[in-house]
Scaffold this motif. Structure first.
Motif, mmCIF file in Angstrom:
data_model
loop_
_atom_site.group_PDB
_atom_site.id
_atom_site.type_symbol
_atom_site.label_atom_id
_atom_site.label_comp_id
_atom_site.label_asym_id
_atom_site.label_seq_id
_atom_site.Cartn_x
_atom_site.Cartn_y
_atom_site.Cartn_z
ATOM 1 N N ASP A 1 0.858 -1.194 0.000
ATOM 2 C CA ASP A 1 0.000 0.000 0.000
ATOM 3 C C ASP A 1 0.888 1.237 0.000
ATOM 4 O OD1 ASP A 1 -1.915 1.929 0.282
ATOM 5 O OD2 ASP A 1 -2.434 1.428 2.357
ATOM 6 N N ASP A 2 0.898 1.961 -1.107
ATOM 7 C CA ASP A 2 1.744 3.162 -1.184
ATOM 8 C C ASP A 2 1.026 4.426 -0.715
ATOM 9 O OD1 ASP A 2 0.033 3.737 -3.256
ATOM 10 O OD2 ASP A 2 1.567 3.796 -4.823
ATOM 11 N N GLY A 3 -0.256 4.318 -0.384
ATOM 12 C CA GLY A 3 -0.975 5.459 0.172
ATOM 13 C C GLY A 3 -1.418 6.493 -0.835
ATOM 14 N N TYR A 4 -1.060 6.296 -2.122
ATOM 15 C CA TYR A 4 -1.444 7.307 -3.106
ATOM 16 C C TYR A 4 -2.963 7.256 -3.325
ATOM 17 C CZ TYR A 4 -1.690 10.124 -7.301
ATOM 18 O OH TYR A 4 -2.013 11.101 -8.209
ATOM 19 N N GLY A 5 -3.577 8.427 -3.387
ATOM 20 C CA GLY A 5 -5.017 8.520 -3.570
ATOM 21 C C GLY A 5 -5.789 8.680 -2.276
ATOM 22 N N LEU B 1 3.746 18.731 -2.434
ATOM 23 C CA LEU B 1 4.027 17.307 -2.629
ATOM 24 C C LEU B 1 3.120 16.427 -1.765
ATOM 25 C CD1 LEU B 1 6.252 15.954 -4.422
ATOM 26 C CD2 LEU B 1 7.610 15.691 -2.347
ATOM 27 N N ILE B 2 2.105 17.015 -1.158
ATOM 28 C CA ILE B 2 1.324 16.327 -0.130
ATOM 29 C C ILE B 2 0.630 15.062 -0.634
ATOM 30 C CG2 ILE B 2 -0.768 17.708 -0.500
ATOM 31 C CD1 ILE B 2 -1.143 17.635 2.585
ATOM 32 N N LEU B 3 0.207 15.043 -1.889
ATOM 33 C CA LEU B 3 -0.452 13.848 -2.433
ATOM 34 C C LEU B 3 0.512 12.672 -2.538
ATOM 35 C CD1 LEU B 3 -2.600 16.004 -3.176
ATOM 36 C CD2 LEU B 3 -2.928 14.790 -5.339
ATOM 37 N N HIS B 4 1.814 12.958 -2.501
ATOM 38 C CA HIS B 4 2.834 11.929 -2.752
ATOM 39 C C HIS B 4 3.673 11.595 -1.521
ATOM 40 C CE1 HIS B 4 2.006 12.734 -7.042
ATOM 41 N NE2 HIS B 4 1.919 13.984 -6.637
ATOM 42 N N HIS B 5 3.371 12.205 -0.380
ATOM 43 C CA HIS B 5 4.184 11.985 0.811
ATOM 44 C C HIS B 5 4.280 10.507 1.186
ATOM 45 C CE1 HIS B 5 3.717 16.380 2.432
ATOM 46 N NE2 HIS B 5 4.618 16.275 1.473
ATOM 47 N N LYS B 6 3.146 9.839 1.243
ATOM 48 C CA LYS B 6 3.145 8.442 1.688
ATOM 49 C C LYS B 6 3.890 7.541 0.708
ATOM 50 C CE LYS B 6 -1.211 8.856 4.248
ATOM 51 N NZ LYS B 6 -2.621 8.397 4.352
ATOM 52 N N ALA B 7 3.655 7.746 -0.579
ATOM 53 C CA ALA B 7 4.299 6.899 -1.590
ATOM 54 C C ALA B 7 5.807 7.138 -1.627
ATOM 55 C CB ALA B 7 3.682 7.159 -2.963
ATOM 56 N N LEU B 8 6.212 8.402 -1.635
ATOM 57 C CA LEU B 8 7.643 8.720 -1.678
ATOM 58 C C LEU B 8 8.350 8.324 -0.381
ATOM 59 C CD1 LEU B 8 7.535 12.242 -3.371
ATOM 60 C CD2 LEU B 8 8.372 10.133 -4.405
ATOM 61 N N GLY B 9 7.606 8.408 0.718
ATOM 62 C CA GLY B 9 8.194 8.102 2.016
ATOM 63 C C GLY B 9 8.611 6.657 2.176
ATOM 64 N N TRP C 1 13.528 23.632 6.362
ATOM 65 C CA TRP C 1 13.092 22.320 5.886
ATOM 66 C C TRP C 1 12.134 21.694 6.889
ATOM 67 C CZ3 TRP C 1 14.514 21.469 1.066
ATOM 68 C CH2 TRP C 1 15.716 21.992 0.594
ATOM 69 N N PHE C 2 11.188 20.903 6.390
ATOM 70 C CA PHE C 2 10.389 20.079 7.294
ATOM 71 C C PHE C 2 10.207 18.687 6.684
ATOM 72 C CE2 PHE C 2 7.080 22.059 4.632
ATOM 73 C CZ PHE C 2 6.261 20.982 4.311
ATOM 74 N N SER C 3 10.043 17.713 7.568
ATOM 75 C CA SER C 3 9.816 16.328 7.134
ATOM 76 C C SER C 3 8.409 15.913 7.538
ATOM 77 C CB SER C 3 10.831 15.386 7.782
ATOM 78 O OG SER C 3 12.122 15.631 7.293
ATOM 79 N N PRO C 4 7.506 15.697 6.585
ATOM 80 C CA PRO C 4 6.128 15.315 6.921
ATOM 81 C C PRO C 4 6.079 13.948 7.599
ATOM 82 C CG PRO C 4 6.306 16.048 4.634
ATOM 83 C CD PRO C 4 7.689 15.855 5.129
ATOM 84 N N ILE C 5 5.348 13.864 8.700
ATOM 85 C CA ILE C 5 5.212 12.599 9.411
ATOM 86 C C ILE C 5 4.553 11.550 8.527
ATOM 87 C CG2 ILE C 5 3.904 11.493 11.277
ATOM 88 C CD1 ILE C 5 4.590 13.803 13.035
ATOM 89 N N ALA C 6 3.688 11.972 7.609
ATOM 90 C CA ALA C 6 2.996 11.020 6.729
ATOM 91 C C ALA C 6 3.968 10.198 5.894
ATOM 92 C CB ALA C 6 2.025 11.763 5.812
ATOM 93 N N CYS C 7 5.176 10.713 5.685
ATOM 94 C CA CYS C 7 6.164 9.978 4.893
ATOM 95 C C CYS C 7 6.630 8.712 5.597
ATOM 96 C CB CYS C 7 7.376 10.868 4.599
ATOM 97 S SG CYS C 7 7.014 12.215 3.453
#
Length: 708
Positions: free
Chosen positions: A93-97, A150-158, A121-127
């Motif tokens: 599950d990459d979290g995208y969508g 980049l919020i839609l992609h945080h989980k996938a990129l993380g 700089w900040f590091s989103p916890i969702a990543c």
């Protein structure tokens, strides 16, 4: 201590970034520092997050200059676990969508509050926590400057990157050169810490100019740039006539600007489609789209808070300065570059700019998104992690390794490919999968295929590789097994190898066919798909259907035995039920203009098996003339697995190796003959019969076939 020593040597104030939670409340890892190394106020904090729960003491101390100083004391010892996950499982599950544009506006409510602070700089916890030894990815935002683009992609990129985002406060007036210096110092620190890892810069619009400028200053650092509709072409923007009007517009009318920008910079329909399932019935999709659009439009007014009038005017001047700065230094950019260009970008001419950058930069790949607007990263169907994987741009060292750097397809990627790449052919052919158990019994499904690798599937290559889509899809759907196909290098390194049409092959694990890659795949216990006949079978001539064209030497048998791999011979039948071959290579060579083109194309094409003999050594690459038929059905038979474990004599004795080689050939030919004969007994071989069955038994997913 080592980190402190390094930062003091290069004159950098140490790592400075905060962690932002998905609820938009700010959590800090370390104190944020300013560009000039002075302490600066940081955004409000509720708790400190660092590999576990912590308790924070904050003490506000007013200094003579009115700035705030926060002293952060960690009360709980940090938990050290040695890094992130070792690997990702297929269909993870990459979290995208799961995140939408509304979340972008919600996130900005907190971060746009004036705090007098500098860029940070900040590091989103969702990543979350990335894979072990993952590279760092720095996001450089567009004109909004908030860093949330980049919020839609945080989980996938993380999953695969250590993600940090640049936040430029609304009232900050740092000149472009100052921002360049700030980012340059960051990447030099990261490079000093991990010199063998690449550093990724994702530059969105204005951030694209910043990325290029940074790369020009650091030609010896291994940088990978991803430029999303870079604003280097702002001087040719369609909105140039509007810029003087915006400057002269009174404050009372500025409330209208966000709505103008909202429709110019992005496609609201694409933004509203982000969390809508492709497979929903059209009526439900339309209802959900209408609801999402209705909910989204009121948020556009908050753009006036994100980019107030004074900030907008400053950002427009900053943008022109950035574009001029970056364009004057393109010759100095040595980094690997991927440009993502939208076809409906009404802000800047991104499509033409991508072509210009491809000519101007030394190592540049371009991907076009014809139906998207300027805010590409906030629109539907653009999964940045998938784009990176599909273009072979993900790597954890200086050189990309298509085996060790491979990340399996996620569930979103599988569903997306099923809808766009596999679905039409799958519905039309209703493939039948058969496998052979250890006792020789043939059963429907893939139960006879070994779960544990290394496994080497060896088979006949159908015309144009028609059998591949269903094969790859069914193994993932039924067994969650990735079949790593080895394909002709021309698809990867040739003239058309950089084309987007082959990205899905890379996304699903295909690699160039070389002895080295086959060695690596078997060593890592992969399920590998090999066609000894290769392009010669896939581009066969008339009357050569289901005829094997293999090299004279057993190229793969010894390699399999070296790793004790299980060899599974298989056959696929159905090409003659799908397409009619009307023009083969001989026919095309009889056409004057076409023959000259084919000769030139093959002269420059990558050659395989230069030392081999036989038909397979003389393969010519071309695209045959075909016409579609009323679809029949595809049939697959995976034969009885052949164990090579413990058969060391194959490595030493050419005769034993050749004997096994001929046995595999014979098994495939027998399986082809079996399927060709048995398909005559299938009452649902015709698409009309299958359609009638599906209408009658709508709850049944699998259409029956002959009895094995």
């Amino acid at each position: 201590m080592l980190l402190e020593a390094m930062t003091s040597v290069i004159g950098f104030p140490g790592p400075h970034f905060c962690v932002l939670s998905s609820e938009n409340k700010l959590r800090f890892r370390v104190q944020v520092r300013s560009l000039d190394s002075k302490d600066s106020p940081v955004l409000s904090s509720e708790s400190f997050v660092s590999n576990g729960a912590s308790v924070i003491e904050e003490r506000e101390d007013r200094r003579g200059n009115g700035s705030l100083r926060f002293e952060v004391k960690e009360e709980e010892k940090r938990v050290e676990d040695g890094g992130g996950l070792e690997s990702l499982k297929p269909l993870y599950d990459d979290g995208y969508g799961t995140v939408t544009v509304k979340d972008y506006f919600h996130a900005n409510k907190e971060t746009i509050k004036p705090d007098g602070g500098p860029p940070r700089w900040f590091s989103p916890i969702a990543c979350g926590r990335p894979l072990k030894d993952s590279p760092i990815l720095l996001f450089l935002p567009g004109l909004d400057g908030t860093g949330w683009g980049l919020i839609l992609h945080h989980k996938a990129l993380g999953k695969a990157f250590e993600v940090r985002c640049l936040h430029i406060p609304v009232n900050d007036r740092t000149p472009f050169e100052g921002l360049v210096k700030f980012v340059v110092e960051t990447i030099r620190l990261e490079h000093a810490s991990c010199p063998n890892k690449p550093i990724y810069l994702v530059g969105d619009s204005f951030g694209g100019c910043l990325s290029l400028a940074v790369a020009a200053h650091n030609p010896t650092i291994d940088l990978a740039l991803i430029l999303v509709n870079p604003a280097t072409s702002v001087e040719r923007s369609q909105l140039q006539p509007l810029f003087p009007i915006l400057e002269a517009m009174p404050d009372e009318l500025h409330f209208a600007v966000p709505y103008l920008l909202g429709f110019v910079m992005g496609d609201p329909t694409k933004m509203a489609m982000v969390n809508i399932e492709n497979r929903l019935p059209p009526s439900l999709k339309l209802t959900q789209l209408s609801r999402n659009l209705t909910d989204l439009l009121p948020y556009l007014s908050s753009l006036a808070d994100i980019i107030p009038r004074d900030t907008l005017l400053w950002k427009l001047k900053l943008l022109k300065s950035a574009a001029a700065y970056a364009n004057s230094r393109l010759h100095a950019v040595k980094a690997e570059v991927l440009v993502l260009a939208s076809g409906k970008d009404y802000m800047v001419p991104s499509r033409n700019e991508a072509k210009r950058l491809a000519r101007s930069l030394q190592n540049c790949t371009v991907r076009h998104f014809n139906d998207n607007g300027h805010t590409l990263l906030l629109e539907d169907g653009v999964n940045l992690m998938s784009v990176i994987k599909g273009t072979y741009k993900y790597r954890r060292s200086r050189k990309h390794d298509c085996v060790s750097d491979f990340l399996p397809p996620s569930m979103w990627e599988f569903k997306n490919a099923s809808d766009k790449q596999f679905r039409l052919l799958s519905l039309a052919t209703a493939s039948v999968m058969l496998s052979t158990l250890e006792d020789g019994k043939i059963v429907r499904g893939l139960a006879g295929v070994p779960n544990e690798g290394p496994v080497l599937f060896v088979g006949y290559h159908n015309l144009l590789g028609l059998e591949l889509n269903s094969l790859v899809e069914e193994f993932l759907r039924e067994r969650s097994i990735i079949v790593r196909g080895v394909a002709h290098p021309e698809l990867f390194w040739g003239k058309n190898g950089t084309s987007a049409q082959f990205d899905f092959l890379k996304l699903f694990g295909a690699v160039p066919v070389t002895a080295k890659n086959l060695f690596k795949l078997l060593k890592t216990k992969s399920h590998v798909l090999l066609y000894p006949g290769g392009a010669r079978e896939a581009l066969h001539k008339k009357g050569e259907e289901y005829k094997l064209f293999w090299p004279d030497q057993p190229e793969f048998v010894r390699m399999a035995a070296c790793f004790g791999a299980t060899i599974v011979p298989f056959a696929a039948v159905g090409e003659d039920d799908i397409l009619e071959l009307v023009l083969d290579y001989n026919d095309l060579m009889n056409i004057p203009v076409v023959s000259d083109y084919l000769k030139d194309a093959n002269r420059d094409a990558i050659k395989l098996r230069d030392e081999s003999s036989g038909e397979v050594a003389n393969t010519q690459l071309f695209f045959p003339g075909v016409v579609p038929k009323i679809p029949g059905r595809y049939y697959y038979l995976f034969g009885k697995p052949i164990e090579t474990k413990g058969k060391k004599e194959i490595l030493k004795d050419k005769e034993n190796a050749n004997k096994l080689y001929l046995q595999i050939q014979s098994d495939i030919e027998n399986s082809l003959a079996y399927l060709i004969k048995k398909r005559e007994e299938d009452p649902y071989r015709n698409i009309f019969d299958r359609t009638a069955y599906r209408v009658t038994y709508s709850s049944v997913e699998e259409v029956p076939t002959f009895e094995p």
